[in-house]
Every structure is written in structure tokens, then in C-alpha cells.
Enzyme design. Structure first.
Site, PDB file in Angstrom:
ATOM      1  N   GLU A 101      23.634   6.552  -0.469  1.00  0.00           N
ATOM      2  CA  GLU A 101      22.739   7.591  -0.968  1.00  0.00           C
ATOM      3  C   GLU A 101      21.291   7.280  -0.569  1.00  0.00           C
ATOM      4  OE1 GLU A 101      21.812   9.734  -5.289  1.00  0.00           O
ATOM      5  OE2 GLU A 101      22.381   7.623  -5.231  1.00  0.00           O
ATOM      6  N   LYS A 153      24.420  17.118  -4.834  1.00  0.00           N
ATOM      7  CA  LYS A 153      24.745  16.357  -6.037  1.00  0.00           C
ATOM      8  C   LYS A 153      24.715  17.254  -7.283  1.00  0.00           C
ATOM      9  CE  LYS A 153      23.300  11.968  -8.188  1.00  0.00           C
ATOM     10  NZ  LYS A 153      22.373  10.821  -8.004  1.00  0.00           N
ATOM     11  N   CYS A 194      26.887   9.430  -6.137  1.00  0.00           N
ATOM     12  CA  CYS A 194      26.389   8.501  -7.144  1.00  0.00           C
ATOM     13  C   CYS A 194      26.757   8.882  -8.583  1.00  0.00           C
ATOM     14  CB  CYS A 194      24.886   8.322  -6.989  1.00  0.00           C
ATOM     15  SG  CYS A 194      24.263   6.813  -7.791  1.00  0.00           S
TER      16      CYS A 194
END
Length: 300
Positions: A44, A117, A160
């Protein structure tokens, strides 16, 4: 998905200097390909430092459109090296609208999809809500928890904080993902003691291996390494713990990195997912008629 597939991870340190960070990414990609990688996952925000430790409007100047200089460079590498490459961008989608975006490049085809995300944290040292808008969820438009088709198969790419949510992994699996991938930036507060650090890293590894078990899929996780100070000097900084890994559909570890920059390259037998699901048929036995209340925040 083709089987076997040789999967590579680039685990690296990154800096505020974007050319320096991207040079490290490129070197890692080339090394992984030399070891036989057909699919390479980057961590990331690999092109910059982890700037979310503090809030500063000037940081938005680091953001780029999907086909900006960083995206073009990653696309060129995928084409030159004839690989599927999963990179990470601080995306400027429109004025005042920014995303933390994983982008997939497929050989000569270029960019074949992106995932913005969905779960955005807001904790000390991880002030991501200041910078990132959550991705849209619209399966009809291939947005949200929707796998990305490539020449090597269907990739369930998440980012993440998404890795802590079993719903995200399940929705990717239900949409036909053949591999779960998590570009990540996670580390320790230097003030935590050794026991707390061990608990945190163990929980992080365990939850993602569990997604592999629960869905009968291999999981590929790339994390960053190195100490990054808080530029505002308010926090103690973050020691990113690395620990990138690849596991099989029963959660078995196939390879795991340490705490320094390195590349992992492993051949993954994708046929094992079918065989595992025949023995452990979780998708068959799900009580979909009884799960309606999962859409509630809490059952009072």
C-alpha cells in the site's frame, strides 16, 4: 485461474521522495520477475512515505489520476516484463475527491481494473479519513467488492484495513475471486512493549490466513518495512513490521518475509482451491436465509 501461478511480493521501505520510492519498487519487481514471478503485488502507498500519520492539506499534492506518471510507469513495467502487476496509488479522482486505490495492470493490456479502499481507518497515526474517500459499492459498475479479471485469473484485491473484515473477503469470494490480495501498511507504535507488538502482528497474520480458510482461497499480503517518523512530531512514528506472506486455501503458510526489504516468490497451486472446497464446503452450507441481520450495525 491458470495453475500453478508463480506469485511475487515486493516488501520495501518507502520515502517522501517519490522517484526514490518508485525506484525501489521497480528494482523489487524486476528481482521478483527474475525469480519467475508472473503476478507481482506491491504494498500500500509504495510510491511515498505513509503520510497519514498527520493531517496536512499540502500532502494532497502527492495524489495523481489513475493514468498519471506513477500509473504510466507501472503499466510500462507490466508490459515490458509481461506480468500482471498490482500497484497502489494515492488517487486524485476529482478536485477534493481522493482515494487509496489498488490498480491492476495486465501485461500489454495496461490497466484492467482498480479497487478503491472501502474501509477507511481513523486512529492515532492512521488518519486516513482526512485523505481518502471510501470506494463506491456498485457491482453493476465493477466497483466495490468486485474481483478484477486478468490473464492469470480473477483477483480479489482489497487494501489494508479491509483485511480485518470477513465480509469483504467473503463478498470477493462469492463474486468468483480466485486469489485474495492485500496491499498493506501496518506497523508498531514504538511505545508498545514486546508482548503487545507480538499480539498485534499475530492477530494481523491470523485474520488474513482465516480468510483463506473460510473461503478456500490462497491469500497474498504485501506490507512495508522501516521506521517512518511522524513529520508533525506529535506521534512517535511507526515501525512497519513487514511480515508479508503467501498462504494456501487452508491457511497454510507458503512463504513469509522478515522485517527488512525483500522479495517473496512462490509457486501457488491454484487447483487446490477446488479440492479444498470439496472437502470443506463452507459455501454450500452457508445459511443465507438466516444472515439478514448482518446488515445491521448492532443487534440491540
Amino acid at each position: 485461474m491458470k495453475s500453478p501461478v508463480t506469485v511475487g511480493i515486493v516488501q520495501q521501505q518507502a520515502w517522501p521522495d517519490k522517484p526514490q520510492s518508485l525506484a525501489a519498487s521497480e528494482a523489487g519487481i524486476r528481482d521478483a520477475v527474475q525469480q519467475g514471478a508472473q503476478l507481482v503485488l506491491l504494498q500500500e502507498l509504495h510510491a511515498t512515505h505513509y503520510f497519514c500519520q498527520y493531517e496536512d492539506p499540502a500532502v494532497f499534492d502527492l495524489a495523481e489520476p489513475l493514468d498519471g506518471p506513477t500509473g504510466q510507469r507501472l503499466a510500462e513495467l507490466a508490459r515490458e516484463l509481461d506480468i500482471v502487476l498490482v500497484g497502489s496509488l494515492f488517487e486524485r479522482r476529482a478536485p477534493g475527491l481522493y482515494h487509496n486505490t489498488a490498480v491492476v495492470y495486465d501485461r500489454a493490456e495496461g490497466r484492467v481494473g482498480q479497487y478503491r479502499k472501502m474501509h477507511i481507518p481513523d486512529d492515532p497515526g492512521f488518519y486516513e479519513k482526512f485523505y481518502f474517500t471510501p470506494g463506491d459499492h456498485d457491482a453493476a459498475r465493477d466497483e466495490g467488492f468486485t474481483p478484477i479479471d486478468t490473464s492469470l485469473g480473477r483477483l480479489g484485491v482489497l487494501v489494508c484495513w479491509d483485511q480485518w473484515y470477513p465480509e469483504a473477503a467473503r463478498l470477493m469470494a462469492l463474486a468468483g475471486a480466485e486469489l485474495l490480495l492485500y496491499p498493506t501498511a501496518i506497523g508498531w507504535d514504538p511505545n508498545d512493549d514486546a508482548a503487545e507488538k507480538a499480539r498485534q502482528q499475530d492477530a494481523w497474520t491470523l485474520i488474513q490466513r482465516a480468510h483463506g480458510v473460510a473461503n478456500g482461497l490462497p491469500v497474498v499480503v504485501a506490507n512495508r518495512v522501516g521506521f517512518e517518523a511522524d513529520p508533525s512530531s506529535v506521534g512517535a512514528g511507526i515501525q512497519f513490521w513487514g511480515g508479508s506472506f503467501i498462504c494456501g486455501p487452508q491457511g497454510e503458510l507458503l512463504a513469509r518475509a522478515g522485517e527488512t526489504s525483500e522479495q517473496l516468490v512462490v509457486e501457488v497451486d491454484m487447483a487446490r482451491s477446488e479440492n479444498t472446497r470439496r472437502i470443506w464446503p463452507y459455501l454450500r452450507d452457508r445459511r443465507i436465509d438466516a444472515y439478514g441481520e448482518l446488515t445491521r450495525r448492532f443487534r440491540d
